[in-house]
Scaffold this motif. Structure first.
Motif, PDB file in Angstrom:
ATOM      1  N   TYR A 116       0.832  -1.205   0.000  1.00 23.25           N
ATOM      2  CA  TYR A 116       0.000   0.000   0.000  1.00 23.25           C
ATOM      3  C   TYR A 116       0.864   1.252   0.000  1.00 23.25           C
ATOM      4  N   HIS A 117       0.307   2.297  -0.605  1.00 21.43           N
ATOM      5  CA  HIS A 117       0.927   3.622  -0.574  1.00 21.43           C
ATOM      6  C   HIS A 117      -0.197   4.612  -0.290  1.00 21.43           C
ATOM      7  N   GLU A 118      -0.102   5.297   0.835  1.00 23.05           N
ATOM      8  CA  GLU A 118      -1.139   6.246   1.268  1.00 23.05           C
ATOM      9  C   GLU A 118      -2.517   5.588   1.282  1.00 23.05           C
ATOM     10  N   ASP A 119      -2.618   4.444   1.914  1.00 26.83           N
ATOM     11  CA  ASP A 119      -3.858   3.684   2.111  1.00 26.83           C
ATOM     12  C   ASP A 119      -4.482   3.163   0.814  1.00 26.83           C
ATOM     13  N   GLU A 120      -3.753   3.207  -0.277  1.00 25.10           N
ATOM     14  CA  GLU A 120      -4.221   2.662  -1.560  1.00 25.10           C
ATOM     15  C   GLU A 120      -3.254   1.573  -2.014  1.00 25.10           C
ATOM     16  N   PRO A 121      -3.779   0.492  -2.586  1.00 25.77           N
ATOM     17  CA  PRO A 121      -2.857  -0.516  -3.123  1.00 25.77           C
ATOM     18  C   PRO A 121      -1.943   0.110  -4.180  1.00 25.77           C
TER      19      PRO A 121
END
Length: 151
Positions: A92-97
């Motif tokens: 994840y990056h900033e709560d996004e996959p």
């Protein structure tokens, strides 16, 4: 006088054509039939030369359809969203996959390869004749040569 093919020769040619139609490489065909890849290539092209024009046209259609199916599948991969997975876990990056561009780039390479094959199959890569219009004047200049001695 042309040599008549034995039953074994004919069966081998048929098998070479069948395997090539399924997309096998000449190396794989040779290995399966116990012949060199060069011999498999030779048998393939010799057989193609002897196929009547109508059958060649049908073969081209069959190959084009096969390429269409491959292209359709490659575009499915290209249009799909891919996420990065490491050690079995989604990254994840900033709560996004996190997107994984690798499969998309590979699908693009595959699409280009299929399109190149289609262009070869259909003869689209043939040199283009160009005609120049208008008046053209060409002047030749010879340096260091006595034109009088060239007779």
């Amino acid at each position: 006088m042309a040599r008549r093919l034995t039953e074994e020769d004919q069966q081998r040619r048929t098998k070479v054509m069948e395997l090539k139609r399924r997309g096998h490489s000449f190396e794989a065909i040779g290995a399966q039939l116990g012949i060199s890849k060069q011999r498999a290539h030779q048998l393939y092209w010799d057989t193609l030369k002897k196929i009547p024009v109508q059958e060649v046209a049908e073969y081209r259609v069959e190959q084009a359809e096969r390429l269409d199916e491959m292209l359709r599948r490659a575009y499915e991969v290209l249009e799909r969203r891919h996420i990065t997975v490491s050690n079995g876990r989604v990254i994840y990056h900033e709560d996004e996959p996190l997107a994984d561009d690798g499969p998309t780039l590979q699908a693009i390479r595959t699409v280009l390869a299929i399109e190149e094959q289609r262009a070869r199959l259909l003869g689209l890569n043939a040199p283009v004749k160009q005609e120049l219009g208008g008046e053209v004047q060409v002047t030749y200049s010879f340096e260091g040569v006595d034109l009088g001695q060239l007779k």
